[in-house]
Scaffold this motif. Structure first.
Motif, PDB file in Angstrom:
ATOM      1  N   GLN A 197      51.052  31.600  -5.691  1.00  0.00           N
ATOM      2  CA  GLN A 197      51.204  32.675  -6.655  1.00  0.00           C
ATOM      3  C   GLN A 197      52.686  32.842  -6.970  1.00  0.00           C
ATOM      4  OE1 GLN A 197      49.369  36.035  -4.654  1.00  0.00           O
ATOM      5  NE2 GLN A 197      47.610  35.968  -6.039  1.00  0.00           N
ATOM      6  N   LEU A 199      55.559  35.300  -7.942  1.00  0.00           N
ATOM      7  CA  LEU A 199      55.838  36.722  -7.822  1.00  0.00           C
ATOM      8  C   LEU A 199      57.141  37.028  -8.540  1.00  0.00           C
ATOM      9  CD1 LEU A 199      55.160  37.096  -3.976  1.00  0.00           C
ATOM     10  CD2 LEU A 199      53.501  37.240  -5.836  1.00  0.00           C
ATOM     11  N   PRO A 204      52.574  39.792  -8.254  1.00  0.00           N
ATOM     12  CA  PRO A 204      51.940  38.529  -8.683  1.00  0.00           C
ATOM     13  C   PRO A 204      51.745  38.508 -10.199  1.00  0.00           C
ATOM     14  CG  PRO A 204      50.754  39.531  -6.840  1.00  0.00           C
ATOM     15  CD  PRO A 204      51.723  40.556  -7.338  1.00  0.00           C
TER      16      PRO A 204
END
Length: 954
Positions: A197, A199, A204
């Motif tokens: 993911q 960020l 996120p």
């Protein structure tokens, strides 16, 4: 020996308090190497040395048949080779060869430059593996957190990982980061994250199945360049790095050209360290690139190929002194060469190997050239197969012999001096055998005599029947008399002849010589040395013999004399003569006491010596200790007499004060060439606080009537008043000078200012061309400069002003220069350079002035950010412009065009924006760690361009 018996531990127990204090003292004053760790770790092939740097207590325990050593203390520090371990408690398992770092601990890997910190880390000393939970890993580029971490040599794995390149910025939260289910880090090459993911500020924003981040050198970073060319159309260049294991790093090269045939090219660039046995290093670069279009725009089918392949390695041999070293290089370069180049399609192979045994060393070399034959002569061999055998030097007493044999086959340029070689073409191929040896022998045939014999020889024998010889035989006998007198007889025979078929080893001319030499060096009386050097070549005519050289040197105060004379005894000619004499003794006025000497009775080794009273001795009878006279001159049969120079120097009491005058007389003309004087004086009541120094020099050249000199007065080594001149005393006078001309006798200047080299300097100078005939300055100027330097600040200003003179009627500023660099704290700065020039064309008073003002550049910078932190953004304004006026009228008038810039520096990324408001041009670029700035767009009145996608568009 067991650990317990060596350390005084008969059974497992806790060390008492006084033992802990004693151990703490020892640990803080010396590095304790624990024998049990060395004994356990050295059991494997990959031994690791463990040292205790700091600890408080040691315990030895037996748990389930395993030996444990407990090392504890407030700050326990261990060294595992170059790695550093810090913890409060370390449990060493001798049986499993592991270190368990109990509680919060850290492990510093020196090889990878990584810091691992976490709870209950386990270090396996056998395979250098580190495991743990909730571990933080940081290095110069990344910060990685993982729930479970496993580190093995060449790889690091983490589960439930979080990583970012912004951690070193010191800001919270991180600007961008990644969270992944699984991480694999190859130190120095790449990071691979699975199911990650993205960020932003720990929020996120994007899911990616896999992420690959390069960690290698900038030249191995991925590269994609898309462009457009008028001939090739759209072009694509892609460099994609890869690795094979931990020892091979490479890059795949892909090329695409829309209009070429074929359109696609490919290649590879890699380097590998010890990929195979007996191979130390392997480098490969190869690229097959589609050929460029013909000049008329038609297709040119096919590929141009570049190859650069290199291998180095070693092969162990049982009886050799060291391993056999070898190298192999294969090169070819077609890309970028013209179609008619003779080097296109040429591949060169260069192989060499060398081995050394106790009695000899051997070498093999192969050089091959494949492709079109050269049409011109090649100076060095371009085809070669060569074997060299070099036995070790042989010695027996004072006799030594050194030989070397070389055999090979060569192809190289023909020797122009060999008709048989040039008849075969510009290049010739044949074999060659070369033998070299050097023999030397020394002996002492009788007392105080040395005999030296020597022989060197180089012979080359060629397959064409030609040969060359270089022979040197020599003998030298030296006889010593006492310790200061020697005579040396020498005889030599030199022979160099033959013609080589190759130009690269051609003999430089024919030589046949047999010189006989005699050298005599003697000291007839104290402080006087005399030498004679005679040489006679048995193969030369009398008029071609070298002259006899006589030398004499006298070093007895107050006289220091050296002279040399060259005389040809066969032709009775004086070839050369030179001399240099100095008369003076600075210590002549000083009396040195000599102690009394008692009487000495006669012995079997010497007569009786009467007593001698003490007395005072002078170094010489020179009546003027402060006066030194020097004379020098020379003569050669070819050039005649050189100028005679006489110099007199008077030295003051402090030795820093002196007056020197000299005269140079040209004997050949005859005339006085130069008359000069130099003065150095220092006056002051206090040599530290109030010294005044004065220096001056003056030189007169009577033949031309030129006089040149300078003078300066310096106070406290800080302020200086000086003048300099270079004038022609008898300047020719033109009764009808040309309009606008400015006849003068030379230059005369006066200056006052500080001595250079300090933080604050200033200087003012007045002067310029001066005419002695008319009695005044013709075009004088006043110039000044001021320089002020402070920490973080610098200001320099200089200017030149024309003042009225005999041929100059205006007072005007002609040059000014301002250079400033000023910082206001840590967030604001001003820097720039402004230059102004004025020049005139034409005749007074109708002359025209041209003024130029150049700003190059003027820059203002302002840092923006939170107080107490480094600025995160910089706002800049710069102006770079030139203004020109002719007779007061502005040329090509244009408004000021400052450029406004904004740089956002977030440590792990940066954005640069630039705006030229007048030209309406705007640019934006972005940069990442380890990368250069990538332009995103360029907006101009003509349109919008995206250089990253179309960089070749004008």
């Amino acid at each position: 020996m067991s650990f317990g018996s060596r350390m005084g531990l008969g059974r497992p127990r806790t060390a008492p308090q006084h033992g802990a204090v004693r151990l703490r003292t020892l640990a803080r004053t010396a590095v304790l190497t624990v024998g049990l760790l060395g004994a356990a770790v050295l059991g494997g092939a990959e031994a690791r040395t463990v040292k205790i740097i700091s600890a408080d207590t040691l315990e030895l325990r037996q748990v389930d048949g395993q030996e444990l050593v407990i090392i504890s203390g407030a700050n326990v520090e261990l060294r595992v080779d170059d790695d550093v371990v810090r913890a409060r408690r370390v449990e060493y398992n001798r049986t499993r060869r592991t270190l368990t770092l109990v509680g919060a601990a850290s492990y510093r890997s020196a090889k990878d430059g990584q810091d691992l910190s976490g709870e209950n880390l386990v270090v396996d000393l056998g395979d250098e593996q580190v495991t743990g939970q909730d571990v933080l890993i940081s290095d110069a580029d990344l910060e990685i957190r993982g729930q479970e971490v496993e580190r093995i040599p060449g790889q690091l794995r983490a589960t439930g990982g979080y990583f970012t390149t912004c951690a070193r910025c010191g800001r919270t939260p991180n600007d961008y980061a990644f969270r992944a289910e699984r991480l694999i880090v190859y130190p120095g090459d790449r990071l691979v994250a699975y199911r990650a993911q993205l960020l932003l500020a720990d929020v996120p924003v994007l899911f990616l199945p896999v992420i690959v981040i390069p960690l290698n050198d900038p030249e191995r970073q991925p590269r994609l360049l898309i462009g457009q060319d008028s001939a090739d159309g759209y072009t694509v260049e892609a460099d994609l790095p890869f690795s094979v294991g931990s020892s091979t790093l490479g890059t795949t090269l892909l090329r695409y050209y829309q209009n070429r045939s074929p359109s696609v090219g490919a290649g590879v660039s890699l380097r590998s360290y010890a990929p195979l046995p007996f191979v130390d290093r392997l480098n490969l670069y190869t690229l097959a690139d589609p050929r460029p279009l013909n000049p008329d725009g038609s297709a040119n089918p096919g590929y141009d190929v570049d190859i650069d392949f290199g291998v180095t390695g070693r092969v162990p041999l049982s009886l050799a002194v060291r391993d056999l070293d070898y190298r192999l290089n294969v090169t070819r370069k077609d890309i970028g060469r013209p179609q008619n180049s003779t080097e296109r399609g040429v591949t060169r192979v260069d192989f060499g190997a060398r081995v050394e045994y106790p009695l000899f060393s051997a070498e093999f070399a192969y050089l091959g050239r494949f492709g079109p034959e050269p049409t011109e002569g090649v100076a060095s061999p371009y085809r070669k197969t060569e074997v060299v055998l070099d036995p070790k030097p042989y010695t027996n007493g004072t006799f030594s012999a050194d030989t070397r044999l070389t055999a090979g086959r060569y192809t190289a340029q023909s020797n122009p001096l060999s008709p048989s070689a040039t008849a075969q073409g510009k290049n010739i191929t044949t074999t060659r055998l070369e033998e070299q040896h050097a023999l030397a022998y020394t002996a002492q045939p009788w007392k105080d005599a040395d005999l030296t014999l020597g022989n060197t020889f180089t012979g080359r024998y060629y397959g064409t029947g030609a040969r060359t010889v270089d022979l040197n035989l020599g003998a030298q006998l030296t006889q010593r008399f006492n310790t200061t007198n020697t005579v040396t007889f020498g005889a030599s025979y030199l022979r160099r002849e033959g013609t080589s078929p190759f130009a690269f080893d051609a003999v430089n001319g024919r030589l046949l010589s047999a010189p006989l030499t005699l050298n005599l060096s003697t000291v007839p009386v104290r402080d006087v040395s005399f030498g004679v050097s005679l040489r006679r070549d048995l193969f030369l005519a009398p008029d071609l013999q070298a002259p006899a050289v006589f030398t004499v040197a006298v070093n007895r105060l107050p006289l220091n004399l050296s002279a040399q004379l060259g005389y040809q005894p066969f032709t009775k000619d004086l070839e050369s003569f030179s001399y240099s004499a100095t008369v003076g003794d600075a210590n002549a006025g000083t009396l040195t006491p000599v102690d009394a000497q008692p009487a000495r009775e006669a012995t079997a080794f010497g007569p009786a010596v009467p007593a001698r009273p003490a007395y005072l001795r002078r170094s010489s009878a020179w009546p003027a200790p402060d006066l030194t006279l020097t004379a020098s001159g020379s003569y050669t049969r070819i050039n005649g007499h050189a100028p005679f120079t006489l110099r007199a120097t008077v030295t003051g009491a402090t030795r820093a004060d002196s007056i020197s005058a000299y005269v140079t007389h040209n004997i050949a003309k005859p005339q006085i060439d130069e008359v000069g004087a130099t003065i150095n004086a220092s006056v002051g009541r206090d040599a530290v606080l109030n010294p005044i120094t004065f220096s001056a020099s003056e030189t007169l050249y009577p033949p031309t009537g030129r006089i040149a000199g300078n003078a300066s007065l310096t106070w406290r080594a800080r302020y200086r008043l000086s003048t300099a001149h270079d004038l022609l005393l008898n300047r020719p006078v033109d009764p009808n000078p040309a309009p606008g001309s400015s006849p003068n006798s030379g230059n005369l200047t006066f200056s006052v200012g500080t001595v250079g080299g300090s933080a604050n300097d200033w200087q003012f100078t007045y002067g310029g061309p001066y005419d002695l005939v008319r009695g005044g300055f013709t075009r004088p100027t006043v110039s000044g400069s001021v320089s002020v330097t402070r920490p973080g600040q610098r200001l320099a200003l200089s200017a030149t002003v024309n003042t009225p003179g005999l041929d100059q009627f205006r007072t005007e500023l002609t040059r000014a220069d301002l250079d400033a660099n000023i910082q206001f704290g840590s967030r604001a700065a001003l820097s720039g350079r402004v230059q102004y020039y004025r020049s005139r064309s034409g005749l007074y008073p109708e002359d025209t002035a041209t003024d130029v003002l150049s700003i190059d550049p003027l820059r203002v910078s302002l840092g923006i950010g939170r107080k107490g932190q480094s600025p995160g953004a910089y706002l800049t304004g710069s102006l770079r412009q030139t203004f020109t006026w002719v007779d007061g009228v502005r040329q090509n008038p244009a408004p000021l065009s400052p450029v406004i810039g904004l740089t956002i520096d977030r440590c792990c990324w940066a954005v640069q924006a630039e705006a030229d408001l007048v030209q309406r041009r705007y640019r934006l670029s972005v940069g990442l760690p380890g990368q250069s700035q990538y332009p995103l767009f360029d907006l101009t009145p003509d349109g919008t361009r995206v250089p990253l996608l179309n960089p070749s568009t004008p």
